[in-house]
Motif scaffolding. Sequence first.
Motif, mmCIF file in Angstrom:
data_model
loop_
_atom_site.group_PDB
_atom_site.id
_atom_site.type_symbol
_atom_site.label_atom_id
_atom_site.label_comp_id
_atom_site.label_asym_id
_atom_site.label_seq_id
_atom_site.Cartn_x
_atom_site.Cartn_y
_atom_site.Cartn_z
ATOM 1 N N GLN A 16 -3.429 -17.594 -28.835
ATOM 2 C CA GLN A 16 -4.191 -16.365 -28.607
ATOM 3 C C GLN A 16 -3.690 -15.633 -27.368
ATOM 4 O O GLN A 16 -3.668 -14.403 -27.338
ATOM 5 N N ASN A 17 -3.246 -16.370 -26.340
ATOM 6 C CA ASN A 17 -2.686 -15.727 -25.145
ATOM 7 C C ASN A 17 -1.463 -14.898 -25.508
ATOM 8 O O ASN A 17 -1.320 -13.750 -25.064
ATOM 9 N N LEU A 18 -0.579 -15.476 -26.305
ATOM 10 C CA LEU A 18 0.639 -14.777 -26.711
ATOM 11 C C LEU A 18 0.298 -13.521 -27.506
ATOM 12 O O LEU A 18 0.846 -12.442 -27.257
ATOM 13 N N SER A 19 -0.609 -13.664 -28.430
ATOM 14 C CA SER A 19 -1.042 -12.535 -29.248
ATOM 15 C C SER A 19 -1.670 -11.446 -28.384
ATOM 16 O O SER A 19 -1.368 -10.253 -28.548
ATOM 17 N N ASN A 20 -2.528 -11.846 -27.458
ATOM 18 C CA ASN A 20 -3.207 -10.872 -26.597
ATOM 19 C C ASN A 20 -2.230 -10.113 -25.706
ATOM 20 O O ASN A 20 -2.410 -8.921 -25.461
ATOM 21 N N ILE A 21 -1.205 -10.797 -25.229
ATOM 22 C CA ILE A 21 -0.223 -10.147 -24.358
ATOM 23 C C ILE A 21 0.494 -9.032 -25.109
ATOM 24 O O ILE A 21 0.557 -7.897 -24.631
ATOM 25 N N VAL A 22 1.054 -9.343 -26.279
ATOM 26 C CA VAL A 22 1.795 -8.308 -27.002
ATOM 27 C C VAL A 22 0.859 -7.217 -27.515
ATOM 28 O O VAL A 22 1.225 -6.033 -27.541
ATOM 29 N N TYR A 25 0.178 -4.804 -24.569
ATOM 30 C CA TYR A 25 1.318 -3.928 -24.299
ATOM 31 C C TYR A 25 1.455 -2.849 -25.377
ATOM 32 O O TYR A 25 1.704 -1.685 -25.064
ATOM 33 N N ALA A 26 1.277 -3.226 -26.625
ATOM 34 C CA ALA A 26 1.377 -2.245 -27.711
ATOM 35 C C ALA A 26 0.250 -1.223 -27.621
ATOM 36 O O ALA A 26 0.475 -0.019 -27.793
ATOM 37 N N THR A 27 -0.956 -1.684 -27.334
ATOM 38 C CA THR A 27 -2.108 -0.801 -27.221
ATOM 39 C C THR A 27 -1.930 0.196 -26.077
ATOM 40 O O THR A 27 -2.273 1.371 -26.196
ATOM 41 N N GLU A 29 0.799 1.237 -25.051
ATOM 42 C CA GLU A 29 2.056 1.948 -25.281
ATOM 43 C C GLU A 29 3.038 1.724 -24.124
ATOM 44 O O GLU A 29 3.747 2.614 -23.695
ATOM 45 N N GLU A 30 3.051 0.488 -23.660
ATOM 46 C CA GLU A 30 3.906 0.073 -22.557
ATOM 47 C C GLU A 30 5.087 -0.695 -23.122
ATOM 48 O O GLU A 30 4.923 -1.750 -23.721
ATOM 49 N N SER A 31 6.270 -0.185 -22.942
ATOM 50 C CA SER A 31 7.465 -0.811 -23.491
ATOM 51 C C SER A 31 7.951 -1.947 -22.594
ATOM 52 O O SER A 31 8.023 -1.789 -21.372
ATOM 53 N N HIS A 32 8.250 -3.088 -23.206
ATOM 54 C CA HIS A 32 8.833 -4.215 -22.475
ATOM 55 C C HIS A 32 9.591 -5.088 -23.480
ATOM 56 O O HIS A 32 9.138 -6.173 -23.850
ATOM 57 N N PRO A 33 10.756 -4.606 -23.928
ATOM 58 C CA PRO A 33 11.515 -5.310 -24.968
ATOM 59 C C PRO A 33 11.822 -6.772 -24.640
ATOM 60 O O PRO A 33 11.784 -7.623 -25.538
ATOM 61 N N LYS A 34 12.109 -7.084 -23.391
ATOM 62 C CA LYS A 34 12.431 -8.471 -23.030
ATOM 63 C C LYS A 34 11.218 -9.374 -23.211
ATOM 64 O O LYS A 34 11.348 -10.514 -23.646
ATOM 65 N N LEU A 35 10.039 -8.873 -22.884
ATOM 66 C CA LEU A 35 8.808 -9.649 -23.063
ATOM 67 C C LEU A 35 8.552 -9.894 -24.549
ATOM 68 O O LEU A 35 8.277 -11.027 -24.957
ATOM 69 N N PHE A 36 8.666 -8.849 -25.350
ATOM 70 C CA PHE A 36 8.442 -8.994 -26.785
ATOM 71 C C PHE A 36 9.446 -9.973 -27.391
ATOM 72 O O PHE A 36 9.091 -10.795 -28.231
ATOM 73 N N LYS A 37 10.686 -9.896 -26.973
ATOM 74 C CA LYS A 37 11.712 -10.821 -27.487
ATOM 75 C C LYS A 37 11.398 -12.252 -27.076
ATOM 76 O O LYS A 37 11.481 -13.176 -27.882
ATOM 77 N N LYS A 38 11.019 -12.454 -25.824
ATOM 78 C CA LYS A 38 10.717 -13.802 -25.322
ATOM 79 C C LYS A 38 9.577 -14.422 -26.134
ATOM 80 O O LYS A 38 9.654 -15.581 -26.559
ATOM 81 N N ILE A 39 8.521 -13.666 -26.344
ATOM 82 C CA ILE A 39 7.366 -14.189 -27.082
ATOM 83 C C ILE A 39 7.720 -14.428 -28.549
ATOM 84 O O ILE A 39 7.384 -15.475 -29.111
ATOM 85 N N ALA A 40 8.419 -13.496 -29.168
ATOM 86 C CA ALA A 40 8.813 -13.667 -30.573
ATOM 87 C C ALA A 40 9.720 -14.877 -30.741
ATOM 88 O O ALA A 40 9.528 -15.685 -31.663
ATOM 89 N N ASP A 41 10.702 -15.014 -29.857
ATOM 90 C CA ASP A 41 11.609 -16.166 -29.936
ATOM 91 C C ASP A 41 10.831 -17.473 -29.816
ATOM 92 O O ASP A 41 11.114 -18.447 -30.516
ATOM 93 N N ALA A 63 1.140 -5.616 -33.244
ATOM 94 C CA ALA A 63 1.716 -5.265 -31.946
ATOM 95 C C ALA A 63 3.214 -4.983 -32.056
ATOM 96 O O ALA A 63 3.705 -3.992 -31.514
ATOM 97 N N TYR A 64 3.928 -5.842 -32.767
ATOM 98 C CA TYR A 64 5.374 -5.642 -32.911
ATOM 99 C C TYR A 64 5.671 -4.378 -33.716
ATOM 100 O O TYR A 64 6.588 -3.621 -33.373
ATOM 101 N N ALA A 65 4.897 -4.128 -34.753
ATOM 102 C CA ALA A 65 5.102 -2.925 -35.554
ATOM 103 C C ALA A 65 4.766 -1.672 -34.744
ATOM 104 O O ALA A 65 5.530 -0.704 -34.739
ATOM 105 N N THR A 66 3.657 -1.695 -34.038
ATOM 106 C CA THR A 66 3.223 -0.546 -33.245
ATOM 107 C C THR A 66 4.183 -0.252 -32.106
ATOM 108 O O THR A 66 4.481 0.911 -31.813
#
Length: 94
Positions: A16-22, A25-27, A29-41, A63-66
């Motif tokens: 839930q922490n991982l989900s809440n973080i992304v 950020y999506a909500t 509208e804050e871009s952080h590609p490295k964070l999204f990649k780290k969590i997805a990986d 979150a990833y789609a948005t």
Amino acid sequence: ADHIVMLDNLIEFKSQNLSNIVWAYATAEESHPKLFKKIADHIVMLDNLVEFQPQSLSNTAWAYATAEESHPKLFKKIADHIVMLGNLNEFQSQ
């Protein structure tokens, strides 16, 4: 967020922490590609997604789609998990 990206792994984070973080950020509208990649990986490397509640899975996909953060392996992992469930009874509309 940079401190999360710098961590060796995300083992200490609950699903839930991982989900809440992304989601946050999506909500925002804050871009952080490295964070999204780290969590997805990290999510892709998990043996399974049983720790993720349906809401966390849908929030993560949303979150990833948005955020327009492409990570095909993450979407495949989520889709494969949902197919493995055999039905969508746990997924309730909100």
